[in-house]
Write a protein that holds these residues in place. Structure first.
Motif, PDB file in Angstrom:
ATOM      1  N   GLU A  24      55.887  20.557  40.624  1.00 31.94           N
ATOM      2  CA  GLU A  24      56.723  20.038  41.100  1.00 31.94           C
ATOM      3  C   GLU A  24      57.619  21.116  41.996  1.00 31.94           C
ATOM      4  O   GLU A  24      58.724  20.517  42.727  1.00 31.94           O
ATOM      5  CB  GLU A  24      57.637  19.144  40.400  1.00 31.94           C
ATOM      6  CG  GLU A  24      56.867  18.020  39.773  1.00 31.94           C
ATOM      7  CD  GLU A  24      57.840  16.866  39.089  1.00 31.94           C
ATOM      8  OE1 GLU A  24      58.945  17.158  39.381  1.00 31.94           O
ATOM      9  OE2 GLU A  24      57.302  16.233  38.317  1.00 31.94           O
ATOM     10  N   SER A  27      58.262  20.296  45.705  1.00 31.06           N
ATOM     11  CA  SER A  27      59.079  19.149  46.085  1.00 31.06           C
ATOM     12  C   SER A  27      60.446  19.302  45.702  1.00 31.06           C
ATOM     13  O   SER A  27      61.428  18.660  46.320  1.00 31.06           O
ATOM     14  CB  SER A  27      58.291  17.940  45.531  1.00 31.06           C
ATOM     15  OG  SER A  27      57.860  18.036  44.301  1.00 31.06           O
ATOM     16  N   ARG A 115      66.052  17.437  36.566  1.00 37.36           N
ATOM     17  CA  ARG A 115      64.538  17.162  36.631  1.00 37.36           C
ATOM     18  C   ARG A 115      63.996  17.708  35.442  1.00 37.36           C
ATOM     19  O   ARG A 115      63.091  17.026  34.968  1.00 37.36           O
ATOM     20  CB  ARG A 115      64.086  17.694  38.008  1.00 37.36           C
ATOM     21  CG  ARG A 115      62.568  17.283  38.133  1.00 37.36           C
ATOM     22  CD  ARG A 115      62.336  15.853  38.018  1.00 37.36           C
ATOM     23  NE  ARG A 115      60.602  15.515  38.102  1.00 37.36           N
ATOM     24  CZ  ARG A 115      60.302  14.707  37.203  1.00 37.36           C
ATOM     25  NH1 ARG A 115      61.044  13.888  36.616  1.00 37.36           N
ATOM     26  NH2 ARG A 115      59.011  14.558  37.196  1.00 37.36           N
TER      27      ARG A 115
END
Length: 401
Positions: A24, A27, A115
């Motif tokens: 990830e 992104s 995150r």
């Protein structure tokens, strides 16, 4: 940092966390950059050759560097090479402080942690381990900030070096004496260093107390050239209220001389007087330990550099004193100077010299016997005044020590 809780996380979970975070990273970097743009619209983002913001690459490399550190087991994370140093350098070159950049970094860490916490929860990593992770994240942030500070300091040093070079070139131009209108001829240089051309200036020369002497913190638009053997200062509007006191405080511990106030186009003339004054300091004829003004030493600056001419004139003007003994000659020379300076009576001269009035009268009669009517010639008295004052300044009044 000794991460006891994180080190207790099973290796498969660490590898799973790392794989998910790395997958990830691109992104997540884009999401972080989007939030940074929303929160800091004033932030200027530099683009690379492809048109992509360099910050995007920096964020992604920082994320990946931190995540790879988690699985590597090394004691310190490997920081992205040069990227964040460039960010700091860019802020310095743009004239901004590092406050905005550090605020951006803190926002990025918070967003990344949010995150990472979600990923840790999804794969069931214990909360204490994740708390250690956020602490490690802020330690990592300190390293990024340190890189940026290094780049910022490099940029500021380069700018200061360039500014000093331009400042020296401006001083050279103003003191060259080749410009009828220096404000026009040197306008480009003065604009680049944001120095407003004044109508009047005074030029000073400094004598270093030691090779390692601290550079005077002059400020107030005063130009300083420390590269010269005798540092030069150029003071705009020197007669402005408070300017002289400011300069005196800034150069405490230095010796030197400041020339008279002159129009900008005549700056070279002020420098010449400063040079004469500094020469007298070096010759021991004026005191060291302070930066003085030429206008406070007008007599010395006019008479002392002309000592050869003065001494030649003394042979003619004071020739009658050679007819008496050395001690008497000195007494008569001192009395002659007092008489010319005061144009007073024997009583006035006696008061000035600290002698009895009768002694003063006796000496005055001797002077009349030696020079006769020539003492009535105002031109000769003026020449005598110059000669005797020059000798007094040098401590050699008719052969005295």
């Amino acid at each position: 940092m000794n991460r006891l809780a994180w080190s207790a996380v099973p290796k498969p979970l660490v590898e799973q966390f790392t794989a998910s975070a790395l997958a990830e990273s691109a992104s997540l970097a884009e999401a972080i950059l989007h939030d940074i743009r929303d929160n800091f619209p004033q932030l200027h983002l530099v683009e690379d050759e492809s048109g992509a913001p360099k910050a995007l690459l920096g964020i992604q490399s920082a994320l990946e560097g931190f995540v790879l550190h988690l699985v590597s087991g090394t004691t310190a994370p490997r920081l992205p090479s040069g990227v964040f140093q460039e960010f700091g350098k860019a802020e310095g070159l743009s004239g901004r402080s590092l406050d905005l950049l550090q605020a951006v970094y803190r926002l990025g860490v918070r967003l990344a942690w949010r995150r990472f916490a979600e990923i840790g929860q999804q794969i069931d990593i214990a909360a204490p381990a994740m708390y250690e992770l956020v602490e490690a994240g802020f330690t990592y942030l300190d390293g990024l900030v340190e890189q940026s500070v290094r780049g910022y300091a490099e940029a500021m040093a380069r700018q200061e070096s360039e500014r000093l070079q331009l400042q020296r070139a401006l001083i050279d131009g103003l003191l060259s004496g080749h410009h009828s209108d220096p404000a026009t001829a040197l306008a480009a240089l003065s604009t680049r260093i944001e120095w407003e051309m004044p109508s009047t200036v005074a030029v000073g020369l400094l004598l270093r107390p030691t090779r390692e002497a601290v550079t005077p913190a002059l400020g107030q638009g005063i130009l300083l050239d420390m590269e010269s053997e005798q540092p030069r200062i150029l003071i705009p509007a020197p007669d402005e209220a408070g300017r002289a006191d400011h300069v005196r405080r800034a150069v405490v511990g230095w010796s030197g001389m400041i020339g008279p106030t002159v129009p900008l186009a005549d700056a070279q003339a002020s420098l010449r007087w400063a040079e004469s004054g500094v020469q007298l300091i070096q010759d021991g004829l004026l005191p060291r330990g302070e930066v003085q003004r030429c206008t406070d030493h007008t007599e010395e600056l006019i008479l002392l550099p002309s000592c050869d001419l003065i001494d030649a004139a003394a042979l003619r003007l004071l020739a009658p004193l050679s007819e008496v003994g050395a001690t008497q000659a000195r007494h008569l020379a001192v009395t002659l100077l007092a008489w010319i300076e005061t144009s007073g009576s024997a009583t006035d001269i006696a008061d000035q010299l600290g002698i009895h009035p009768q002694t003063a009268r006796y000496r005055l009669r001797q002077l009349r016997e030696l020079w006769g009517d020539s003492l009535n010639d105002p031109d000769q008295r003026f020449e005598m005044l110059l000669v005797l004052r020059s000798q007094r300044l040098r401590g050699t009044l008719f052969g005295g020590e």
